[in-house]
Design an enzyme around this catalytic site. Structure first.
Site, PDB file in Angstrom:
ATOM      1  N   SER B 165       0.798  -1.180  -0.175  1.00  0.00           N
ATOM      2  CA  SER B 165      -0.024  -0.078  -0.030  1.00  0.00           C
ATOM      3  C   SER B 165       0.788   1.225  -0.175  1.00  0.00           C
ATOM      4  O   SER B 165       2.080   1.416   0.304  1.00  0.00           O
ATOM      5  CB  SER B 165      -0.961  -0.041   1.185  1.00  0.00           C
ATOM      6  OG  SER B 165      -1.709  -1.146   1.137  1.00  0.00           O
ATOM      7  N   GLU B 166       0.261   2.467  -0.554  1.00  0.00           N
ATOM      8  CA  GLU B 166       0.888   3.655  -0.573  1.00  0.00           C
ATOM      9  C   GLU B 166       0.039   4.756  -0.491  1.00  0.00           C
ATOM     10  O   GLU B 166      -1.338   4.129  -0.340  1.00  0.00           O
ATOM     11  CB  GLU B 166       1.549   3.882  -1.997  1.00  0.00           C
ATOM     12  CG  GLU B 166       2.575   2.939  -2.177  1.00  0.00           C
ATOM     13  CD  GLU B 166       3.162   3.163  -3.649  1.00  0.00           C
ATOM     14  OE1 GLU B 166       2.934   4.296  -4.353  1.00  0.00           O
ATOM     15  OE2 GLU B 166       4.012   2.386  -4.067  1.00  0.00           O
ATOM     16  N   GLU B 403      -6.465  -4.893   4.797  1.00  0.00           N
ATOM     17  CA  GLU B 403      -6.526  -6.246   4.012  1.00  0.00           C
ATOM     18  C   GLU B 403      -7.661  -6.362   3.260  1.00  0.00           C
ATOM     19  O   GLU B 403      -8.196  -7.313   3.045  1.00  0.00           O
ATOM     20  CB  GLU B 403      -6.056  -7.572   5.010  1.00  0.00           C
ATOM     21  CG  GLU B 403      -4.683  -7.398   5.330  1.00  0.00           C
ATOM     22  CD  GLU B 403      -4.078  -8.894   5.296  1.00  0.00           C
ATOM     23  OE1 GLU B 403      -4.289  -9.789   4.421  1.00  0.00           O
ATOM     24  OE2 GLU B 403      -3.361  -8.891   6.262  1.00  0.00           O
TER      25      GLU B 403
END
Lengths: 303, 422
Positions: B165-166, B403
């Site tokens: 993730s970013e 998630e």
């Protein structure tokens, strides 16, 4: 090198693994002296650890009123905590000195469900396990296998397996008998050191020193092998079993034998008449002076 | 005369749901090992799993429970817990024995995550990410070189993290902007930043997703195994509502040189690894949430039946409380069944995407509701930090978010259902 005319072979006690040799020199002239040369290997420990499957210590047992037995359906069972300490002690003896311990064998009696408990013991570090298969003694009927019967089974097994040291829990947490170890030592005619809180083995002489927790304090005994030791709570804290060891325990050898193979009659001699929970605690009372306390104690007939 | 009849039959036939092989009931109960008795319950596990559960439950009582409160207050996992997890083999459940693991099943790994969460969901997620994301990626897609180099240390001492993730790539994971520039000798230089990385502050081995060919869109995404000393910086640890002890880090990659041998899987197919990992990871989070719900439930219900009396009886004996307790217990059971159903299907090699999404969706909802009720059942006492139940309420919220958010789960499920009905 010694001539057979002048040397005498003396075999040591049944538990030592090598003969000792005495040699008598008779020099031709005035002085006569005796030189005794003892060639002995330090005793290697062949340990048997009997274990018991019991209701997990964290669970509150309930009574099945209709059948007059402890309720075991759906209840979690585990290795008896004192037995776990016994297995741990055997493994620690092995780790304390290379070659001291030759083998650690677990043994337990009852139905096939005991395999799980044996596996837990193997995961702690024992080498192999034997199940004395008694299908009738399932979880709900474990009280029918009495300490004397267990002691007889163990005597036969220990003699068969050539052990020289038995380490076992002092009692099981279900019946709290605290009898089996003592009976076993009596039947085997071995020394016994019960309620052990510390065990030390002198490798050279094969003498075992055991500190025992008794009511008055700590008593220290020492005895040569063979010996029965029963473990108390403070002997050690068992290690956490690693998952890898649990998986490896599946590959360790487990054999099954029967009471008939050992030639033992396990018919119970006791009959359980009734089972009941301990009486619930009734509330007490509070007093606000010493005189009132004395009054209450006198009233209750305590003083 | 027959024609209208046949036409209406055909119309009815089209309305009947079509059963694909994905719905075959037999598959629901398949496992890699036969159950001990003829199919009794999906919640009947083999001895390995039961023995692992005992190990974890003892681990919880002796090692984790005394430290939970302090770790939550200090927002930091005690290093003793991490090292004890490694020592007990709990960080290498599925890893094969030759690399130092236990070589156990996926269901065993899931059961461990569930059991840990009953005591502390932060410890549970640390274990879950390491086992079901990092270990699995390396094991399934790693070359022999990567497996030999990293699996042993992942089994014994080095914590892993999953860096996908970013800031601008959460649900839309493939919009990630971290770049992997290819050098002339075939090595790569990674540049960019990651966010929301669980275990980010303590991890030493990272599975990093970077785009080596942005002009190809998601088909340029490649997965790499990156070691911390190569230049992974922990810029910030987030201060959170719940699972505070678990580190959630912002990472920066500043010209991190990665050898070509450290490409995980196939170059340009990192997106496949991400998708598969996330599908499996959902089951792990479902396990964490189910364990959380059970932990909160156990705490509060024990209090209601044994500790608190009002109006002359235990509060758990009032019918209003009993109905609530029964309702919540049924929902936890349902969540657990969804969880282990998905786990078994996955282990048996079947299609499990819909079941995994359902498990995570429901488990996170059940956890939130259970924890909320648990605080209420304990009354004012439940609202205080000393009683160790309010933490479950705060920890539960993340279940619907990480998630794969609940909306993403719903969308996944809906799309699969649409396929079944069209």
């Amino acid at each position: 090198m010694w001539s057979s005319k002048n040397s005498v072979h003396v075999f040591g006690s049944p538990t030592s693994s090598r003969p000792t040799t005495c040699q008598l020199f008779r020099p031709p002239l005035q002085q006569q002296y005796v030189v005794i040369t003892i060639l002995a290997m330090p005793p290697r420990l062949n340990i048997v650890v009997p274990i018991k499957r019991v209701i997990d210590f964290a669970i509150k047992p309930r009574i099945n009123q209709t059948k007059n037995v402890i309720e075991t359906n759906g209840v979690k069972f585990s290795l008896n905590p004192f037995c776990e300490i016994a297995v741990e002690e055997a493994v620690r003896l092995r780790e304390s000195s290379k070659d001291l311990v030759e083998s650690i064998t677990l043994v337990s009696a009852g139905s096939a469900k005991i395999q799980d408990t044996l596996r837990a013991g193997l995961a702690l570090g024992a080498d192999k396990a034997t199940l004395i298969d008694i299908p009738a003694i399932d979880d709900s009927r474990s009280l029918e296998l009495e300490p004397l019967a267990v002691a007889k089974l163990l005597k036969a097994f220990v003699e068969k397996s050539n052990a020289n040291l038995v380490i076992m829990g002092k009692q099981a947490i279900d019946d709290d008998s605290n009898q089996t170890g003592q009976m076993l030592a009596g039947l085997l005619n071995w020394s016994q050191a019960t309620n052990a809180s510390k065990v030390t083995v002198d490798e050279a002489s094969g003498v075992v020193t055991v500190a025992r927790e008794i009511d008055g304090g700590t008593e220290t005994l020492s005895a040569p092998l063979p010996l029965v030791i029963t473990t108390d709570l403070r002997l050690n804290t068992p290690r956490y079993t690693k998952l890898q060891d649990i998986m490896k325990a599946k590959k360790k050898k487990t054999e099954k034998i029967t009471p008939e193979d050992l030639g033992v009659d396990i018919t119970p001699r006791l009959e359980i008449v009734s089972l009941s929970e301990p009486a619930k605690r009734t509330g007490g009372g509070k007093v606000d002076s010493v005189d009132a306390l004395i009054g209450k104690l006198k009233g209750a007939g305590a003083i | 005369m027959m024609a209208p009849l046949l036409r209406s039959l055909a119309r009815v036939g089209r309305l009947l749901p079509r059963y694909s092989t994905a719905n075959c009931p037999i598959r629901l109960l398949s496992t890699t090992k036969p159950l001990r008795s003829p199919i009794s319950s999906i919640l009947e596990f083999d001895e390995d799993v039961e023995m692992f559960r005992s190990v974890v439950s003892r681990f919880n009582a002796d090692v984790v429970a005394p430290r939970v409160e302090k770790m939550d207050e200090e927002e930091h996992i005690d290093p003793i817990i991490i090292s004890s997890l490694f020592e007990t083999g709990l960080m290498a459940v599925e890893t094969p024995e030759e690399y130092g693991g236990a070589g156990a099943s996926f269901t065993a790994a899931v059961a461990i995550v569930e059991e840990l969460a009953k005591c502390d969901p932060s410890v549970s997620v640390l274990n879950d990410v390491h086992n079901t994301l990092v270990n699995t990626c390396v094991r399934k897609w790693g070359s022999d070189y990567i497996k030999e180099t990293y699996l042993p240390s992942l089994s014994t001492s080095k914590l892993g993290a999953f860096a996908l993730s970013e800031p601008s790539a959460g649900s839309d994971a493939f919009a990630l902007r971290t770049r992997a520039r290819k050098l002339s000798d075939g090595d790569f230089v990674i540049e960019g930043g990651k966010m929301w990385i669980t275990n980010g502050a303590e991890a030493e081995i990272f599975v990093v997703f970077a785009n080596a060919e942005p002009e190809k869109g998601y088909r340029g995404i490649t997965a790499f195994v990156v070691e911390k000393p190569w230049g992974v910086n922990v810029v910030k640890k987030e201060k959170k509502l719940g699972i505070r002890a678990s580190s959630t880090a912002v990472l920066s990659f500043d010209e991190v040189h990665v050898p070509k041998e450290n490409v995980l899987g196939v170059y340009g197919q990192g997106y496949k690894i991400a998708i598969e990992c996330l599908n499996e990871g959902r089951i792990g989070i479902a396990a964490q949430m189910t364990g959380l719900a059970q932990g909160a439930f156990d705490r509060a219900v024990s209090y209601a039946f044994n500790d608190r009396q009002q109006f002359g009886k235990y509060i758990g004996e009032f019918q209003g409380m009993q109905f609530q307790i029964a309702q919540v217990a049924s929902e936890i059971e349902a969540a657990r069944l969804l969880l282990y159903n998905a786990a078994r299907i996955k282990e048996a090699g079947g299609q499990f995407v819909k079941e995994a999404a359902m498990a995570k969706l429901i488990a996170s909802q059940v956890a939130e509701k259970t924890a909320s009720r648990a605080v209420e059942w304990m009354g004012g006492v439940g609202f205080t930090r000393d009683e160790k139940v309010e933490k479950f309420y705060r920890d539960a919220k993340i279940g619907a978010i990480y998630e794969g958010t609940s909306n993403i789960q719903l969308q996944t499920i809906a799309k699969l259902i649409q396929k079944e009905y069209t």
